[in-house]
Design a protein around this motif. Structure first.
Motif, short mmCIF file in Angstrom:
data_model
loop_
_atom_site.label_atom_id
_atom_site.label_comp_id
_atom_site.label_asym_id
_atom_site.label_seq_id
_atom_site.Cartn_x
_atom_site.Cartn_y
_atom_site.Cartn_z
N HIS A 135 0.78 -1.24 0.06
CA HIS A 135 -0.02 -0.05 0.04
C HIS A 135 0.76 1.13 0.07
N LEU A 136 2.13 1.18 0.55
CA LEU A 136 2.81 2.41 0.64
C LEU A 136 3.35 2.42 -0.84
N LYS A 137 3.65 1.62 -1.58
CA LYS A 137 4.18 1.56 -2.92
C LYS A 137 3.07 2.32 -3.66
N ILE A 138 2.04 2.02 -3.62
CA ILE A 138 0.83 2.67 -4.48
C ILE A 138 0.63 4.21 -4.08
N LEU A 139 0.53 4.43 -2.51
CA LEU A 139 0.66 5.90 -2.17
C LEU A 139 2.06 6.71 -2.75
N ARG A 140 3.04 6.16 -2.74
CA ARG A 140 4.24 6.74 -3.36
C ARG A 140 4.04 6.93 -4.71
N GLU A 141 3.59 6.12 -5.48
CA GLU A 141 3.56 6.25 -6.88
C GLU A 141 2.39 7.15 -7.37
N ALA A 142 1.62 7.48 -6.35
CA ALA A 142 0.54 8.46 -6.48
C ALA A 142 1.04 9.78 -6.24
N GLY A 143 2.00 9.76 -5.56
CA GLY A 143 2.72 11.11 -4.94
C GLY A 143 1.76 11.62 -3.78
N VAL A 144 1.05 10.82 -2.99
CA VAL A 144 0.61 11.24 -1.80
C VAL A 144 1.61 11.19 -0.77
N ILE A 145 2.61 10.16 -0.67
CA ILE A 145 3.33 10.01 0.41
C ILE A 145 4.90 10.15 -0.33
N LEU A 146 5.84 10.36 0.66
CA LEU A 146 7.04 10.40 0.26
C LEU A 146 7.95 9.38 1.15
N MET A 147 9.15 8.99 0.68
CA MET A 147 10.14 8.27 1.63
C MET A 147 11.39 8.93 1.96
N ARG A 148 11.97 8.72 3.04
CA ARG A 148 13.12 9.26 3.22
C ARG A 148 14.12 8.20 3.66
N LYS A 149 15.52 8.16 3.32
CA LYS A 149 16.25 7.20 3.62
C LYS A 149 17.31 7.68 4.70
N GLU A 150 17.52 6.77 5.75
CA GLU A 150 18.36 7.34 6.81
C GLU A 150 19.25 5.92 6.80
N GLY A 151 20.36 6.02 6.34
CA GLY A 151 21.12 4.48 6.23
C GLY A 151 20.30 3.56 5.59
N THR A 152 20.25 2.57 6.17
CA THR A 152 19.25 1.38 5.71
C THR A 152 17.76 1.44 6.17
N LYS A 153 17.50 2.33 6.94
CA LYS A 153 15.90 2.53 7.30
C LYS A 153 15.42 3.69 6.34
N ASN A 154 13.97 3.19 6.00
CA ASN A 154 13.05 4.04 5.31
C ASN A 154 12.12 4.49 6.10
N PHE A 155 11.93 5.97 5.95
CA PHE A 155 10.60 6.58 6.73
C PHE A 155 9.78 7.22 5.74
N TYR A 156 8.39 7.07 5.86
CA TYR A 156 7.24 7.45 5.15
C TYR A 156 6.48 8.48 5.65
N TYR A 157 6.20 9.30 4.83
CA TYR A 157 5.62 10.71 5.52
C TYR A 157 4.74 11.14 4.31
N ILE A 158 3.43 11.93 4.95
CA ILE A 158 2.77 12.69 4.04
C ILE A 158 3.57 13.51 3.24
N ASN A 159 3.25 13.67 1.81
CA ASN A 159 3.85 14.76 1.01
C ASN A 159 2.86 15.83 0.88
N VAL A 160 3.27 16.84 1.78
CA VAL A 160 2.53 18.16 1.83
C VAL A 160 2.47 18.78 0.53
N ARG A 161 3.22 18.93 -0.16
CA ARG A 161 3.10 19.48 -1.44
C ARG A 161 2.56 18.31 -2.71
N SER A 162 1.79 17.32 -2.15
CA SER A 162 1.53 16.33 -3.17
C SER A 162 0.38 16.49 -4.34
N GLU A 163 0.14 15.54 -4.76
CA GLU A 163 -0.87 15.69 -5.88
C GLU A 163 -2.31 15.67 -5.30
#
Length: 111
Positions: free
Chosen positions: A64-92
């Motif tokens: 589900h995160l993949k679908i939300l990312r592809e739609a531009g609704v959320i973004l992912m931030r990498k920190e080393g080997t960790k991925n953090f997901y958050y709402i894209n405030v400037r999203s579609e």
């Protein structure tokens, strides 16, 4: 703008919003979005944290995160080997606002 031009603009808006509408129309993705909205926008959450809060499996959350990312609704931030997901405030999601505004204008003008 005449009625036909307005309808064509609304049709274009629908086309532009299609990915976002499909992404946010799913109840499971809505639950994930609500969890993400409850966190600090810059920090985000890892898949495991989302899994705990939604009681979904890790593969389901990832899907589900993949679908939300592809739609531009959320973004992912990498920190080393960790991925953090958050709402894209400037999203579609802004395109949805435009769609609704155009529909409201059309309805006020024509009915």
């Amino acid at each position: 703008m005449n009625k036909e031009e307005q309808l064509n603009a609304i049709k274009e808006d629908f086309i532009n919003c299609q990915k976002v509408l499909l992404a946010i129309g799913d109840e499971t993705r809505q639950a994930i979005l609500l969890v993400l909205m409850g966190t600090d926008c810059q920090t985000g959450l890892r898949v495991g944290e989302i899994t705990e809060q939604t009681h979904l499996s890790r593969p389901a959350v990832s899907h589900h995160l993949k679908i939300l990312r592809e739609a531009g609704v959320i973004l992912m931030r990498k920190e080393g080997t960790k991925n953090f997901y958050y709402i894209n405030v400037r999203s579609e999601l802004g395109s949805l606002k435009t769609l609704v505004q155009h529909i409201e204008e059309f309805m006020q003008k024509n009915y």
